[in-house]
Design a protein around this motif. Structure first.
Motif, mmCIF file in Angstrom:
data_model
loop_
_atom_site.group_PDB
_atom_site.id
_atom_site.type_symbol
_atom_site.label_atom_id
_atom_site.label_comp_id
_atom_site.label_asym_id
_atom_site.label_seq_id
_atom_site.Cartn_x
_atom_site.Cartn_y
_atom_site.Cartn_z
ATOM 1 N N THR A 15 0.821 4.225 -2.865
ATOM 2 C CA THR A 15 0.674 5.627 -2.476
ATOM 3 C C THR A 15 1.900 6.440 -2.877
ATOM 4 O O THR A 15 1.780 7.554 -3.408
ATOM 5 C CB THR A 15 0.447 5.742 -0.956
ATOM 6 N N LYS A 24 0.832 -1.213 0.000
ATOM 7 C CA LYS A 24 0.000 0.000 0.000
ATOM 8 C C LYS A 24 0.861 1.254 0.000
ATOM 9 O O LYS A 24 0.514 2.262 -0.631
ATOM 10 C CB LYS A 24 -0.934 -0.012 1.218
ATOM 11 N N TYR A 26 -3.504 10.769 -8.282
ATOM 12 C CA TYR A 26 -4.387 11.091 -7.157
ATOM 13 C C TYR A 26 -5.169 9.858 -6.697
ATOM 14 O O TYR A 26 -5.336 9.634 -5.495
ATOM 15 C CB TYR A 26 -5.355 12.211 -7.536
ATOM 16 N N LYS A 27 -5.632 9.069 -7.657
ATOM 17 C CA LYS A 27 -6.409 7.878 -7.285
ATOM 18 C C LYS A 27 -5.559 6.836 -6.571
ATOM 19 O O LYS A 27 -6.080 6.027 -5.796
ATOM 20 C CB LYS A 27 -7.058 7.278 -8.534
ATOM 21 N N TYR A 85 -3.175 4.911 9.322
ATOM 22 C CA TYR A 85 -2.893 5.437 10.656
ATOM 23 C C TYR A 85 -3.774 4.770 11.708
ATOM 24 O O TYR A 85 -3.315 4.416 12.798
ATOM 25 C CB TYR A 85 -3.095 6.953 10.672
ATOM 26 N N ARG A 86 -5.041 4.579 11.358
ATOM 27 C CA ARG A 86 -5.961 3.934 12.287
ATOM 28 C C ARG A 86 -5.633 2.455 12.489
ATOM 29 O O ARG A 86 -6.071 1.845 13.471
ATOM 30 C CB ARG A 86 -7.398 4.075 11.776
ATOM 31 N N LYS A 128 -4.771 8.693 -2.515
ATOM 32 C CA LYS A 128 -5.864 9.425 -1.880
ATOM 33 C C LYS A 128 -5.540 9.711 -0.410
ATOM 34 O O LYS A 128 -4.983 8.848 0.282
ATOM 35 C CB LYS A 128 -7.155 8.622 -1.971
ATOM 36 N N PRO A 129 -5.879 10.880 0.099
ATOM 37 C CA PRO A 129 -5.636 11.196 1.515
ATOM 38 C C PRO A 129 -6.286 10.195 2.469
ATOM 39 O O PRO A 129 -5.760 9.946 3.557
ATOM 40 C CB PRO A 129 -6.267 12.593 1.669
ATOM 41 N N SER A 130 -7.406 9.611 2.047
ATOM 42 C CA SER A 130 -8.106 8.653 2.910
ATOM 43 C C SER A 130 -7.236 7.436 3.220
ATOM 44 O O SER A 130 -7.383 6.800 4.269
ATOM 45 C CB SER A 130 -9.408 8.195 2.250
ATOM 46 N N THR A 131 -6.312 7.102 2.322
ATOM 47 C CA THR A 131 -5.422 5.959 2.548
ATOM 48 C C THR A 131 -4.547 6.190 3.777
ATOM 49 O O THR A 131 -4.323 5.279 4.578
ATOM 50 C CB THR A 131 -4.523 5.725 1.315
ATOM 51 N N LYS A 185 -5.306 7.998 6.370
ATOM 52 C CA LYS A 185 -6.158 7.882 7.559
ATOM 53 C C LYS A 185 -6.372 6.417 7.925
ATOM 54 O O LYS A 185 -6.277 6.027 9.095
ATOM 55 C CB LYS A 185 -7.508 8.558 7.303
ATOM 56 N N VAL A 186 -6.663 5.592 6.906
ATOM 57 C CA VAL A 186 -6.913 4.168 7.144
ATOM 58 C C VAL A 186 -5.669 3.487 7.724
ATOM 59 O O VAL A 186 -5.758 2.718 8.686
ATOM 60 C CB VAL A 186 -7.348 3.474 5.836
#
Length: 525
Positions: free
Chosen positions: A118, A114, A367-368, A379-380, A371-374, A376-377
């Protein structure tokens, strides 16, 4: 099949436009003939596409091999000598496939894969910013932080801002708006916008823009900011672009070593890309990795025989294929035919395409992937997931693809060792705070030397005048290092008045005379 073609054909056109400048740019960065990049792209699409078991992977020349190619051409005494190494590399890859070494690809941590996706997404965006503004000093396809021009990724962006080409920037912005409008609004309105892809429209608009503004001093785009496909004068000129290996050097040690290096790096990049594309595949299909190595090997043999660069499966083209709706390997094969047909019939039209238009297309691809959401996922998911992920991303951005992955993998291995050291799955202690003086220690099914430190630490903490109940009833494998630790502890236990009760499948043994002798007779390997 027809239903798949409805999506594969538009996807193949997008992949074609992404692959075209990358094939040329990687050839330029490799110090090889420009046509060699196109050969590799065509072979990667048609030959590898037909043989591969991947449904959405796309193969072609890779930036990760550019530095190796650049050095090897000079070291081996010329392009024709280097082609022998490409053929040898392909043969070695075929041997890798026969030996079933494709399994190596399954041992890369998910967090690193991943991070690779990214990191590549970020580097695509950063590397395309100069091209978007018409600053094309660095060839397409470069992925190293330090560039051949002497700049780095960020200094090149600053230089681009100081050297903006108006025409390139204007058509780049128009193309980006077309792509965003297409993907966010129009594609939801009618199926026609699914068939006719936004990138195709952006390229067509870019060509018309170039032709219409040629006479305009402000908006005119110079040839250095356009795609540059070699244009033959005729059939003889076209055939003369092919090169053939000088097999008289096939026994030279440096040629063989270069061939092995190409095979190793190309196989590693391919296996990493396979893992990554399988994760991106909406249908979650699994690519047979040994078959992929065979396909890549055959592709490299063909490429080397006719003057092409080394081939790997490439994440940028593969992700563009997935994002454009590619369903089967038909899209990869068709993109190879599009490269072949266009180079044969319309090379001069291809040379009207502004590089800033292709930069806009790659912005969307990047960008795809990033993604910034990656972030966050990941990190969590906890630090054990996030640290290898972020190290891989940073390594790719500030070094290059392979070094970034290497750093992420090293951190991943360290975390595995750390977890093995700390993991209670290997060592479980109970009753330390109970007043009856009993301490229970349960060893897991498999206990290796990785657990040596943890077990030593826990045994040293056993207090004097206590009873240690050591349970090995579920243990199937006990490393000799651990048995020696227990043997040494038995000696210390007598001095500290610690009673050892060993719980095994045969029953309970109190203060065994020798752990080594005991485990030789116990059914523990």
């Amino acid at each position: 099949m027809l239903k798949s073609l409805k999506k594969d054909i538009p996807a193949s056109i997008v992949v074609f436009f992404v692959a075209l400048p990358l094939c040329l740019g990687i050839a330029l960065a490799s110090g090889a003939p420009l046509f060699s990049g196109l050969i590799a792209g065509i072979i990667g699409g048609i030959v590898v596409g037909l043989l591969s078991g991947s449904q959405i992977g796309v193969s072609g020349p890779a930036a990760g091999l550019a530095a190796i190619v650049l050095t090897a051409i000079t070291a081996l005494g010329g392009w024709e000598n280097f082609l022998v190494a490409v053929v040898l590399g392909g043969i070695i890859q075929i041997i890798f496939g026969v030996l079933r070494l494709g399994i190596i690809g399954y041992y890369f941590p998910s967090s690193v894969i991943k991070g690779m996706l990214t990191g590549i997404g970020i580097i695509i965006i950063l590397k395309q910013i100069p091209h978007f503004f018409g600053y094309d000093i660095e060839p397409e396809g470069a992925d190293s932080f330090l560039e051949a021009s002497g700049e780095n990724t960020f200094s090149a962006i600053l230089s681009a801002i100081d050297n903006i080409t108006i025409g390139s920037t204007v058509i780049g912005v128009i193309s980006l708006l077309i792509l965003l409008l297409w993907s966010n609004i129009l594609i939801k309105r009618s199926k026609i916008f699914e068939i006719i892809q936004g990138p195709l429209v952006a390229v067509a608009v870019g060509i018309f823009f170039y032709l219409l503004t040629k006479a305009n001093e402000t908006l005119a785009i110079e040839a250095s900011h356009l795609v540059s496909v070699p244009v033959p004068d005729g059939l003889d000129s076209f055939i003369s672009q092919f090169s053939f290996p000088n097999f008289s050097v096939i026994t030279q040690a440096d040629v063989i070593i270069t061939g092995f290096t190409i095979a190793l790096v190309a196989s590693l990049e391919t296996l990493l890309c396979v893992e990554a594309t399988d994760k991106l595949d909406p249908h979650k299909r699994v690519t047979p990795t040994n078959r992929e190595l065979l396909a890549q090997g055959v592709g490299n043999v063909f490429s080397g025989l006719i003057g092409g660069l080394p081939i790997t499966q490439v994440i940028v083209r593969s992700s563009a294929n997935i994002q454009s709706g590619g369903q089967t390997k038909a899209s990869a094969i068709l993109h190879g035919f599009l490269l072949l047909i266009s180079v044969l019939t319309i090379p001069h039209i291809l040379n009207y395409i502004p590089l800033s238009v292709l930069a806009a297309i790659l912005f969307i691809v990047g960008y795809k992937l990033a993604k910034p959401s990656t972030f966050k996922v990941m990190y969590r998911g906890g630090w054990m997931q996030f640290v290898p992920f972020i190290v891989t991303v940073v390594g790719i951005v500030f070094l290059d693809l392979l070094k970034g992955i290497g750093l992420g993998l090293a951190i991943g291995i360290f975390i595995v060792l750390f977890r093995s050291y700390k993991n209670s799955h290997f060592l479980h202690k109970e009753g330390e705070d109970v007043d009856d003086g009993k301490i229970k220690m349960t060893l897991a099914e498999e206990v290796t030397f990785f657990n040596k430190g943890a077990i030593l630490k826990e045994l040293d903490r056993v207090p004097q005048n206590s009873i240690l109940e050591l349970d090995v009833r579920n243990t199937k494998f006990l490393d000799n290092d651990i048995i020696e630790i227990l043997e040494d502890f038995a000696y210390k236990a007598k001095e500290r008045n610690i009673t050892i009760k060993l719980f095994s499948q045969r029953g309970i043994v109190e203060n065994p005379d020798s752990f080594i002798a005991f485990f030789k007779t116990e059914k523990i390997k």
